[in-house]
Design an enzyme around this catalytic site. Structure first.
Site, short mmCIF file in Angstrom:
data_model
loop_
_atom_site.label_atom_id
_atom_site.label_comp_id
_atom_site.label_asym_id
_atom_site.label_seq_id
_atom_site.Cartn_x
_atom_site.Cartn_y
_atom_site.Cartn_z
N CYS A 116 0.82 -0.93 -0.39
CA CYS A 116 -0.02 0.23 0.05
C CYS A 116 0.22 1.41 0.00
O CYS A 116 0.42 2.77 -0.43
CB CYS A 116 -1.35 -0.75 0.97
SG CYS A 116 -2.24 -1.37 1.11
N HIS A 256 -3.28 7.29 2.46
CA HIS A 256 -3.87 6.46 2.08
C HIS A 256 -4.98 5.10 2.50
O HIS A 256 -5.14 6.19 3.04
CB HIS A 256 -2.50 5.26 1.71
CG HIS A 256 -3.04 3.46 2.03
ND1 HIS A 256 -3.43 3.30 0.72
CD2 HIS A 256 -3.20 2.47 2.54
CE1 HIS A 256 -3.58 1.78 0.84
NE2 HIS A 256 -4.00 1.49 2.09
N ASN A 286 -10.28 0.14 -0.59
CA ASN A 286 -8.50 -0.30 -0.55
C ASN A 286 -7.84 -0.48 -1.99
O ASN A 286 -8.19 -1.53 -2.29
CB ASN A 286 -8.10 -0.71 0.65
CG ASN A 286 -6.32 -0.59 0.70
OD1 ASN A 286 -5.76 -0.42 -0.03
ND2 ASN A 286 -5.51 -1.12 2.19
O1 UT7 Z 1 -3.49 -1.40 3.44
C1 UT7 Z 1 -3.04 -2.16 3.98
C2 UT7 Z 1 -2.95 -2.10 5.19
N1 UT7 Z 1 -4.30 -2.23 5.64
C3 UT7 Z 1 -4.60 -1.88 6.34
O2 UT7 Z 1 -4.51 -0.76 7.06
C4 UT7 Z 1 -6.17 -2.12 7.38
C5 UT7 Z 1 -5.95 -2.35 9.49
N2 UT7 Z 1 -7.22 -3.13 10.22
C6 UT7 Z 1 -8.11 -3.16 10.15
O3 UT7 Z 1 -8.94 -1.78 9.00
C7 UT7 Z 1 -9.28 -3.61 10.93
O4 UT7 Z 1 -8.91 -4.28 11.56
C8 UT7 Z 1 -10.52 -4.18 9.86
C9 UT7 Z 1 -11.25 -3.33 9.38
C10 UT7 Z 1 -9.77 -5.34 9.07
C11 UT7 Z 1 -10.99 -5.21 12.05
O5 UT7 Z 1 -11.64 -3.94 12.02
P1 UT7 Z 1 -11.37 -4.10 13.56
O6 UT7 Z 1 -12.37 -3.34 14.18
O7 UT7 Z 1 -10.24 -4.68 14.23
O8 UT7 Z 1 -11.93 -5.99 14.18
P2 UT7 Z 1 -11.85 -6.77 14.64
O9 UT7 Z 1 -10.65 -7.49 13.43
O10 UT7 Z 1 -11.20 -6.52 15.96
O11 UT7 Z 1 -13.24 -7.92 14.48
C12 UT7 Z 1 -14.27 -7.51 15.75
C13 UT7 Z 1 -15.68 -9.00 15.16
C14 UT7 Z 1 -15.24 -9.89 15.82
O12 UT7 Z 1 -16.23 -10.39 15.85
P3 UT7 Z 1 -16.35 -10.73 17.39
O13 UT7 Z 1 -13.90 -11.73 17.68
O14 UT7 Z 1 -15.49 -9.26 18.13
O15 UT7 Z 1 -17.81 -11.18 18.09
C15 UT7 Z 1 -15.48 -10.25 13.78
O16 UT7 Z 1 -15.07 -12.15 13.92
O17 UT7 Z 1 -16.10 -8.36 13.95
C16 UT7 Z 1 -15.97 -9.21 13.32
N3 UT7 Z 1 -15.64 -9.24 12.02
C17 UT7 Z 1 -17.35 -8.45 11.31
N4 UT7 Z 1 -18.51 -8.35 11.48
C18 UT7 Z 1 -18.75 -8.23 10.35
C19 UT7 Z 1 -14.40 -9.16 11.37
N5 UT7 Z 1 -15.38 -8.94 10.17
C20 UT7 Z 1 -16.49 -8.16 10.07
C21 UT7 Z 1 -17.62 -7.82 8.85
N6 UT7 Z 1 -19.01 -8.11 9.03
N7 UT7 Z 1 -17.10 -7.87 7.70
#
Ligand code: UT7
Length: 332
Positions: A116, A256, A286
């Site tokens: 990225c 980004h 993204n």
């Molecule tokens: O460009 C390259 C660099 N990449 C980035 O900068 C991405 C960086 N990371 C992020 O943007 C975020 O970490 C994500 C958007 C990928 C995820 O968001 P988060 O707030 O960190 O969520 P999480 O992974 O902590 O998940 C929270 C909850 C989980 O459920 P439980 O375990 O709390 O029950 C996930 O299973 O959200 C759940 N979850 C979803 N729920 C509905 C994960 N994906 C989804 C989804 N829809 N699509």
């Protein structure tokens, strides 16, 4: 002799027609518009459809419209760099294919991979060739078919990415405009948090790797999130301090577009109001090395000669960095 700077003198983009909405994604995996909007800030993203069409398809369209828009002959282009993590092939370089499709015959061209951060890495490399006089006209074209490496059964990654290409023309100037400074960093610790498991020389493609879905993006989202916020903000604040930039004398931050919460956190640490931050993540998601030039393209008519702009990115590797540039032209 006056110092030569490299300035962006034109910009163009290509967006595929197909719009993948959160509602359509919700029919593919267990997710919903509210979760995606709250946690990421993406409403829809573009997808390149069509058998046999790769990143070069979009990159070539962006380059052709850049040449037309800037009234530049393809024969005058000296170098083409394509930052991409979704090349058409392992080899030859997608930049070569884009050049061929755009009629560019007198240039040397190559791909580079900084995930990225690809666009700011490529822009930094390109600017060196312009500043030292080796090249007069250089194209940097970020082209990504992220849908080709996205697993549409994995709800933790599939809402994030989109397809697009955007290209800039770089030319020399002796005015105090263009690319003023760049800070680039890498930390290889990022490998374990964000990578594609197979398809490279360490783990070539096999039936096993395909069955195990190892040709898709693997991401530990929370770890990447924390790194992205702190590192993007660190280099952007460092750049501001180094050049006496403030919320008042800065025109724009061009971050980004990975997650709206990352963008907000970085802008906050820089003390910038939201009106000075380019954000189009809601429409395109993204698009990896295309996000920053896509923003510049969308905002082109609001940019003025001399505007102080910081570009900032973070990505797989880990790679990150910021570029300080003074915009080179008024709306045309
Ligand atoms: O460009 C390259 C660099 N990449 C980035 O900068 C991405 C960086 N990371 C992020 O943007 C975020 O970490 C994500 C958007 C990928 C995820 O968001 P988060 O707030 O960190 O969520 P999480 O992974 O902590 O998940 C929270 C909850 C989980 O459920 P439980 O375990 O709390 O029950 C996930 O299973 O959200 C759940 N979850 C979803 N729920 C509905 C994960 N994906 C989804 C989804 N829809 N699509």
């Amino acid at each position: 002799m006056a110092k030569i700077n490299a300035a962006i003198t034109g910009i163009a983009a290509y967006l595929p027609d197909y719009i993948l909405t959160n509602d359509e994604l919700s029919q593919m995996v267990d997710t919903n518009d509210e979760w995606i909007m709250t946690r990421i800030g993406i409403k829809e993203r573009r997808i390149l459809k069509g058998e046999g069409k790769g990143a070069s398809e979009m990159g070539a369209e962006a380059v052709k419209s850049l040449l037309a828009k800037t009234n530049t002959s393809p024969d005058d282009i000296d170098m083409v760099i394509c930052p991409t993590v979704t090349p058409d092939h392992m080899f030859p370089a997608t930049a070569n294919i884009i050049s061929e499709k755009a009629g560019i015959k007198n240039a040397f061209s190559f791909d580079m991979n900084a995930a990225c951060s690809g666009f700011i890495y490529a822009l930094t490399i390109a600017s060196q060739f312009v500043e030292n006089g080796r090249c007069k006209k250089v194209i940097v074209v970020g082209a990504e078919k992220m849908s080709s490496i996205t697993d549409y059964t994995d709800r933790t990654t599939c809402p994030l990415f989109g397809d697009a290409a955007a290209a800039v023309l770089l030319e020399p100037t002796t005015e105090n405009i263009g690319i003023i400074d760049t800070i680039l960093r890498t930390d290889g610790v990022g490998l374990s948090h964000l990578h594609m498991k197979a398809g490279g020389s360490a783990r070539p493609a096999s039936h096993l790797t395909v069955d195990a879905k190892e040709h898709f993006i693997y991401q530990e989202g929370q770890a990447v999130f924390k790194w992205a916020v702190s590192k993007m903000a660190d280099v952007s604040v460092e750049m501001m301090e180094k050049h006496n930039l403030t919320a008042d004398n800065m025109a724009w931050l061009v971050p980004h577009q990975a997650n709206l919460r990352i963008i907000d956190a970085v802008a906050n640490r820089m003390g910038l109001p939201k009106e000075k931050v380019m954000i189009n993540i809601q429409k395109y998601g993204n698009t990896t090395s295309a996000t920053i030039p896509l923003c510049l393209w969308e905002w082109e008519n609001q940019l003025h000669k001399g505007d102080n702009i910081i570009l900032a990115a973070f990505g797989g590797g880990f790679t990150w960095g910021s570029i300080y540039l003074k915009w080179a032209y008024d709306p045309k």
